[in-house]
Scaffold this motif. Structure first.
Motif, PDB file in Angstrom:
ATOM      1  N   ASP A 175      26.193 -52.022 103.973  1.00  0.00           N
ATOM      2  CA  ASP A 175      26.238 -50.466 103.893  1.00  0.00           C
ATOM      3  C   ASP A 175      27.618 -49.952 104.245  1.00  0.00           C
ATOM      4  O   ASP A 175      28.078 -50.216 105.373  1.00  0.00           O
ATOM      5  CB  ASP A 175      25.183 -50.010 104.836  1.00  0.00           C
ATOM      6  CG  ASP A 175      25.215 -48.227 104.793  1.00  0.00           C
ATOM      7  OD1 ASP A 175      25.513 -47.561 103.927  1.00  0.00           O
ATOM      8  OD2 ASP A 175      24.912 -47.762 105.964  1.00  0.00           O
ATOM      9  N   ASN A 176      28.445 -49.568 103.240  1.00  0.00           N
ATOM     10  CA  ASN A 176      29.676 -49.015 103.483  1.00  0.00           C
ATOM     11  C   ASN A 176      29.693 -47.667 103.457  1.00  0.00           C
ATOM     12  O   ASN A 176      30.502 -46.857 102.790  1.00  0.00           O
ATOM     13  CB  ASN A 176      30.536 -49.521 102.507  1.00  0.00           C
ATOM     14  CG  ASN A 176      32.101 -49.261 102.865  1.00  0.00           C
ATOM     15  OD1 ASN A 176      32.497 -48.741 103.816  1.00  0.00           O
ATOM     16  ND2 ASN A 176      33.162 -49.712 101.532  1.00  0.00           N
TER      17      ASN A 176
ATOM     18  N   LEU B 208      27.627 -46.812 108.430  1.00  0.00           N
ATOM     19  CA  LEU B 208      28.483 -47.894 109.048  1.00  0.00           C
ATOM     20  C   LEU B 208      29.711 -47.456 110.127  1.00  0.00           C
ATOM     21  O   LEU B 208      29.999 -48.230 111.024  1.00  0.00           O
ATOM     22  CB  LEU B 208      29.448 -48.788 108.047  1.00  0.00           C
ATOM     23  CG  LEU B 208      30.235 -49.936 108.474  1.00  0.00           C
ATOM     24  CD1 LEU B 208      29.542 -51.121 109.192  1.00  0.00           C
ATOM     25  CD2 LEU B 208      30.897 -50.617 106.975  1.00  0.00           C
TER      26      LEU B 208
ATOM     27  N   ARG C 219      36.365 -51.467 111.459  1.00  0.00           N
ATOM     28  CA  ARG C 219      35.435 -51.268 110.710  1.00  0.00           C
ATOM     29  C   ARG C 219      35.436 -52.121 109.372  1.00  0.00           C
ATOM     30  O   ARG C 219      34.614 -52.605 108.897  1.00  0.00           O
ATOM     31  CB  ARG C 219      35.442 -49.650 110.199  1.00  0.00           C
ATOM     32  CG  ARG C 219      34.447 -49.315 109.590  1.00  0.00           C
ATOM     33  CD  ARG C 219      34.798 -47.773 108.629  1.00  0.00           C
ATOM     34  NE  ARG C 219      34.081 -47.449 107.784  1.00  0.00           N
ATOM     35  CZ  ARG C 219      33.625 -47.919 106.574  1.00  0.00           C
ATOM     36  NH1 ARG C 219      34.699 -49.030 106.084  1.00  0.00           N
ATOM     37  NH2 ARG C 219      32.917 -47.592 105.805  1.00  0.00           N
ATOM     38  N   ASP C 220      36.722 -52.292 108.820  1.00  0.00           N
ATOM     39  CA  ASP C 220      36.807 -53.032 107.523  1.00  0.00           C
ATOM     40  C   ASP C 220      36.348 -54.609 108.076  1.00  0.00           C
ATOM     41  O   ASP C 220      35.802 -55.132 107.129  1.00  0.00           O
ATOM     42  CB  ASP C 220      38.161 -53.076 107.134  1.00  0.00           C
ATOM     43  CG  ASP C 220      38.627 -51.801 106.643  1.00  0.00           C
ATOM     44  OD1 ASP C 220      37.973 -50.807 106.368  1.00  0.00           O
ATOM     45  OD2 ASP C 220      39.939 -51.538 106.397  1.00  0.00           O
TER      46      ASP C 220
ATOM     47  N   LEU D 176      32.657 -54.731 107.913  1.00  0.00           N
ATOM     48  CA  LEU D 176      32.275 -54.742 106.360  1.00  0.00           C
ATOM     49  C   LEU D 176      32.317 -56.108 105.951  1.00  0.00           C
ATOM     50  O   LEU D 176      31.383 -56.764 105.254  1.00  0.00           O
ATOM     51  CB  LEU D 176      33.167 -53.852 105.710  1.00  0.00           C
ATOM     52  CG  LEU D 176      32.453 -53.665 104.252  1.00  0.00           C
ATOM     53  CD1 LEU D 176      31.234 -53.213 104.126  1.00  0.00           C
ATOM     54  CD2 LEU D 176      33.530 -52.643 103.536  1.00  0.00           C
TER      55      LEU D 176
ATOM     56  N   GLU E 160      29.480 -58.689 104.586  1.00  0.00           N
ATOM     57  CA  GLU E 160      29.338 -59.375 103.183  1.00  0.00           C
ATOM     58  C   GLU E 160      29.252 -60.861 103.628  1.00  0.00           C
ATOM     59  O   GLU E 160      28.551 -61.489 102.675  1.00  0.00           O
ATOM     60  CB  GLU E 160      30.843 -59.152 102.394  1.00  0.00           C
ATOM     61  CG  GLU E 160      30.873 -57.872 102.090  1.00  0.00           C
ATOM     62  CD  GLU E 160      32.183 -57.422 101.531  1.00  0.00           C
ATOM     63  OE1 GLU E 160      33.320 -58.055 101.817  1.00  0.00           O
ATOM     64  OE2 GLU E 160      32.402 -56.365 101.006  1.00  0.00           O
TER      65      GLU E 160
ATOM     66  N   ALA F 275      38.271 -54.378 102.883  1.00  0.00           N
ATOM     67  CA  ALA F 275      38.114 -53.003 102.289  1.00  0.00           C
ATOM     68  C   ALA F 275      39.230 -52.004 102.272  1.00  0.00           C
ATOM     69  O   ALA F 275      40.011 -52.040 103.168  1.00  0.00           O
ATOM     70  CB  ALA F 275      36.703 -52.210 102.995  1.00  0.00           C
TER      71      ALA F 275
END
Length: 124
Positions: A33-34, A38, A58-59, A62, A66, A123
């Motif tokens: 969930d981006n 998140l 945060r990136d 993510l 993944e 991201a």
């Protein structure tokens, strides 16, 4: 009665476990969930490990999500077991990157699978 909290900075291993465990639970509940969810998770997780909620933090979270998604694809038989080491390495690199980005201590912790360069895209 007043309750006071004494908080100490987590050790490298403790912060690694917290990020890995809570990110895995987040993935189990929400998948990759981006969005705002998140963002909220990253803010709370950074606070829990005593780190900074940076964009890079945060990136990396993510990227960890993944990697969890790829590992679940192996579990469900959608991808080959031969990719397991690669995805575990991706997860390890993403967790270490998140810890570094948050200003928490990180480094190589002995795990199964070797540490290789991250195969996931950051991201934007």
């Amino acid at each position: 009665m007043t309750k006071t909290q004494h908080t100490e900075r987590l050790s490298q291993a403790e912060a690694d476990i917290v990020v890995r465990q809570l990110t895995g639970e987040y993935h189990h509940q929400h998948g990759v969930d981006n969005g705002e969810r998140l963002d909220d998770f990253a803010r709370k997780l950074a606070w829990q490990i005593g780190g900074d909620n940076t964009r890079d933090f945060r990136d990396y979270l993510l990227q960890a999500l993944e990697a969890f998604e790829n590992l679940m694809d192996i579990y469900w038989g959608d991808q080959s077991h031969e990719l397991r080491d690669r995805y575990e390495s991706d997860l390890n690199v993403a967790v270490n990157g998140a810890l570094d980005a948050a200003g928490a201590r990180s480094g190589v912790i002995n795990r199964s699978g070797e540490q290789r360069p991250l195969a996931l895209q950051a991201a934007a």
